[in-house]
Design an enzyme around this catalytic site. Structure first.
Site, PDB file in Angstrom:
ATOM      1  N   GLU A  50       4.754 -18.289 -11.355  1.00 14.51           N
ATOM      2  CA  GLU A  50       4.416 -18.377  -9.926  1.00 14.51           C
ATOM      3  C   GLU A  50       5.232 -17.329  -9.179  1.00 14.51           C
ATOM      4  O   GLU A  50       6.455 -17.438  -9.080  1.00 14.51           O
ATOM      5  CB  GLU A  50       4.736 -19.777  -9.377  1.00 14.51           C
ATOM      6  CG  GLU A  50       4.487 -19.858  -7.870  1.00 14.51           C
ATOM      7  CD  GLU A  50       5.065 -21.121  -7.221  1.00 14.51           C
ATOM      8  OE1 GLU A  50       5.228 -22.147  -7.911  1.00 14.51           O
ATOM      9  OE2 GLU A  50       5.356 -21.062  -6.009  1.00 14.51           O
ATOM     10  N   ARG A  54       6.943 -13.950  -0.870  1.00 12.59           N
ATOM     11  CA  ARG A  54       8.046 -13.939   0.082  1.00 12.59           C
ATOM     12  C   ARG A  54       8.802 -12.620   0.080  1.00 12.59           C
ATOM     13  O   ARG A  54       9.834 -12.505   0.728  1.00 12.59           O
ATOM     14  CB  ARG A  54       9.025 -15.096  -0.223  1.00 12.59           C
ATOM     15  CG  ARG A  54       8.369 -16.461  -0.169  1.00 12.59           C
ATOM     16  CD  ARG A  54       9.372 -17.558   0.127  1.00 12.59           C
ATOM     17  NE  ARG A  54      10.257 -17.827  -0.963  1.00 12.59           N
ATOM     18  CZ  ARG A  54      10.176 -18.904  -1.756  1.00 12.59           C
ATOM     19  NH1 ARG A  54       9.210 -19.778  -1.560  1.00 12.59           N
ATOM     20  NH2 ARG A  54      11.036 -19.095  -2.714  1.00 12.59           N
ATOM     21  N   LYS A 137       1.554 -30.392  -5.718  1.00 10.01           N
ATOM     22  CA  LYS A 137       2.971 -30.036  -5.783  1.00 10.01           C
ATOM     23  C   LYS A 137       3.732 -31.050  -4.924  1.00 10.01           C
ATOM     24  O   LYS A 137       3.214 -31.532  -3.911  1.00 10.01           O
ATOM     25  CB  LYS A 137       3.135 -28.614  -5.222  1.00 10.01           C
ATOM     26  CG  LYS A 137       4.549 -28.183  -4.876  1.00 10.01           C
ATOM     27  CD  LYS A 137       4.591 -26.686  -4.660  1.00 10.01           C
ATOM     28  CE  LYS A 137       5.840 -26.271  -3.901  1.00 10.01           C
ATOM     29  NZ  LYS A 137       6.229 -24.878  -4.153  1.00 10.01           N
TER      30      LYS A 137
HETATM   31  C1  3PG Z   1      10.097 -22.636  -4.142  1.00 11.41           C
HETATM   32  O1  3PG Z   1      10.752 -21.675  -3.752  1.00 11.41           O
HETATM   33  O2  3PG Z   1       8.891 -22.791  -4.022  1.00 11.41           O
HETATM   34  C2  3PG Z   1      10.818 -23.714  -4.793  1.00 11.41           C
HETATM   35  O3  3PG Z   1      11.356 -24.460  -3.806  1.00 11.41           O
HETATM   36  C3  3PG Z   1      11.900 -23.263  -5.722  1.00 11.41           C
HETATM   37  O4  3PG Z   1      12.963 -24.091  -5.524  1.00 11.41           O
HETATM   38  P1  3PG Z   1      14.290 -23.914  -6.352  1.00 11.41           P
HETATM   39  O5  3PG Z   1      14.808 -22.532  -6.024  1.00 11.41           O
HETATM   40  O6  3PG Z   1      15.195 -24.988  -5.817  1.00 11.41           O
HETATM   41  O7  3PG Z   1      13.952 -24.068  -7.788  1.00 11.41           O
END
Ligand code: 3PG
Length: 216
Positions: A50, A54, A137
């Site tokens: 994924e 961003r 999700k």
């Molecule tokens: C995201 O960025 O979609 C998730 O929140 C990833 O979260 P994490 O960095 O806590 O694994």
């Protein structure tokens, strides 16, 4: 891609969730890391990638990773219909969003992109379910109640399968994966920025293979 219904999207996302116990959540800052990062994760046993929308090079990173043999590349942090169009054009084969709006769902369905939409309450999950989305999700997982919350939802909404993301790590992933309504988790811990920026692909591969060994 042709149009897709919510039920079809969830069927495809369930197949994707069954490919591995963890979906790496990737924030790609430098395009020159995309191939090495994705390839290391696939080699380590985590083929579902994924890429969050961003960073400025996220769409190009999706296009790079879409070339990796054995990889299944999706776009995360989908917010707007334009994000959806861009993600599909770049080669994403599934989409992930922190929440859900009817505008975003309509765009994903029109563009044939299976959406893994976020929910953090029984009402949000039920609203998604009304549109056929039985795979969702759960975000931000730890902050929103973690595994105990999802265990409670399993009693009343057993037809929904969740992919918890946000604060998930190797230390707590099995708390989620032991529940009846969890098929996989998502997390960034398998792709830390330090190793990625150092092009330390052996370290990334080891994080992935450790996750598979302990959680698979
Ligand atoms: C995201 O960025 O979609 C998730 O929140 C990833 O979260 P994490 O960095 O806590 O694994």
């Amino acid at each position: 891609m042709g149009k897709i219904t919510g039920a079809e999207a969830s069927k495809r996302n369930l197949e994707i969730c069954k490919l591995a116990p963890v979906i790496p959540v990737l924030v790609v800052d430098n395009l020159d890391t995309a191939n090495g990062l994705g390839s290391a994760l696939v080699r380590g046993g985590l083929p579902v990638l994924e890429v969050t929308l961003r960073t400025t090079c996220a769409l190009e990173a999706i296009a790079e990773m879409a070339k990796i043999k054995g990889g299944v590349v999706g776009a995360g942090t989908l917010i707007t219909p334009k994000d959806v169009e861009n993600a599909v054009a770049a080669g994403a084969t599934f989409g992930v969003s922190p929440g859900a709006t009817s505008t975003l769902i309509d765009a994903c369905e029109a563009n044939g992109l299976p959406l893994l939409a976020g929910a953090t309450s029984a009402s949000e999950s039920m609203a998604l379910m009304e549109r056929g989305y039985t795979v969702q999700k759960f975000f931000p997982a730890q902050a929103a109640g973690g595994a105990p919350f999802l265990k409670s939802l399993a009693s009343v909404l057993p037809q929904i399968t969740f992919c918890p993301t946000g604060g998930v790590s190797l230390a707590n992933a099995s708390d989620y994966l032991s529940l009846s309504n969890i098929e996989c988790v998502g997390g960034s811990w398998v792709a830390p920025g330090s190793a990625t920026n150092a092009h330390d692909w052996d370290a990334i591969e080891k994080l992935a293979s450790d996750a598979v060994a302990q959680l698979g």
